[in-house]
Design a protein around this motif. Structure first.
Motif, PDB file in Angstrom:
ATOM      1  N   GLY A 166       0.796  -1.221   0.000  1.00 11.36           N
ATOM      2  CA  GLY A 166       0.000   0.000   0.000  1.00 11.36           C
ATOM      3  C   GLY A 166       0.829   1.271   0.000  1.00 11.36           C
ATOM      4  N   LYS A 197     -10.859   1.620  -2.172  1.00 11.28           N
ATOM      5  CA  LYS A 197      -9.407   1.462  -2.085  1.00 11.28           C
ATOM      6  C   LYS A 197      -8.939   1.978  -0.732  1.00 11.28           C
ATOM      7  N   GLU A 209      -5.941   3.353  -0.052  1.00 12.57           N
ATOM      8  CA  GLU A 209      -5.120   4.559  -0.157  1.00 12.57           C
ATOM      9  C   GLU A 209      -5.510   5.279  -1.447  1.00 12.57           C
ATOM     10  N   TRP A 258      -3.863   6.261  -3.863  1.00 13.23           N
ATOM     11  CA  TRP A 258      -2.914   6.154  -4.966  1.00 13.23           C
ATOM     12  C   TRP A 258      -2.872   4.735  -5.481  1.00 13.23           C
TER      13      TRP A 258
END
Ligand code: CTP
Ligand code: K
Ligand code: MG
Length: 180
Positions: free
Chosen positions: A116, A176, A178, A180
């Motif tokens: 992550g 999600k 995170e 990114w």
């Protein structure tokens, strides 16, 4: 001219863009590395699963087949000659995108980043590199005809922007962990 480059670049990359998003939705189950370590870190980590990879690849492949089916009207509507995806190319773009993402996780684990963790630059382009490389390997003629310097330039600028945008949205939606 620029518009048709953007249209072609987006179209041709769609089968490489969707696999990662479907992997996020489908993820879970057995990690590809089976829990194996390399040194002090996992080989790939729990974020790369068989199910995510398989469903992501299938989604990208099916999308390419769908795009082939609507190529003529889409080309007319967009005013650009959009490329068709040969079967092997469709697999290459979709599976290559997943392989690029998996390769990036390998690099992240070797550089001490936990699952992550962000790796700016690599996160945004790993799947592009994988997709282009595998598409080239399976059909060099198609690749050279389709991925002109102009198309590649647009892909390299457009992809990070789209990637950041979709991941922020996926994070906002709680899909999600995170942004990114
Ligand atoms: N995913 C998956 N299989 C893949 C790629 C992604 O199952 N081949 C799923 C996992 O649930 C993963 C999520 O999609 O956690 C988000 O993908 P990604 O950001 O690529 O993985 P990370 O969890 O951030 O792990 P890493 O640090 O290794 O990139
Ligand atoms: K990733
Ligand atoms: Mg991630």
């Amino acid at each position: 001219m620029v518009w048709s480059l953007v249209a072609v670049a987006f179209w041709v990359m769609l089968p490489a863009y969707v696999p990662n998003n479907f992997a996020v939705l489908a993820g879970g189950g057995q990690p590809i590395d089976g829990g194996r370590m390399m040194g002090d870190s996992r080989l790939l980590g729990d974020g790369k699963t068989w199910r995510g990879t398989a469903i992501g690849t299938l989604a990208g492949f099916l999308l390419a087949m769908g795009l082939n089916a609507v190529n003529a009207p889409a080309s007319a509507a967009l005013g650009a000659q959009l490329p068709d995806f040969p079967l092997l190319v469709a697999v290459g773009l979709a599976f290559g995108a997943m392989l690029g993402d998996i390769g990036a996780s390998f690099i992240k684990r070797r550089s001490g980043r936990q699952r992550g963790a962000a790796f700016p630059g690599l996160d945004q382009l790993d799947f592009v590199i994988g997709a282009l490389l595998l598409a080239f390997l399976v059909d060099p003629t198609w690749f050279i005809e389709t991925f002109t310097i102009g198309v590649i330039a647009v892909v390299l600028v457009m992809t990070p922007i789209l990637h950041v945008t979709t991941n922020v949205i996926a994070y906002g939606l709680g899909l999600k962990n995170e942004p990114w």
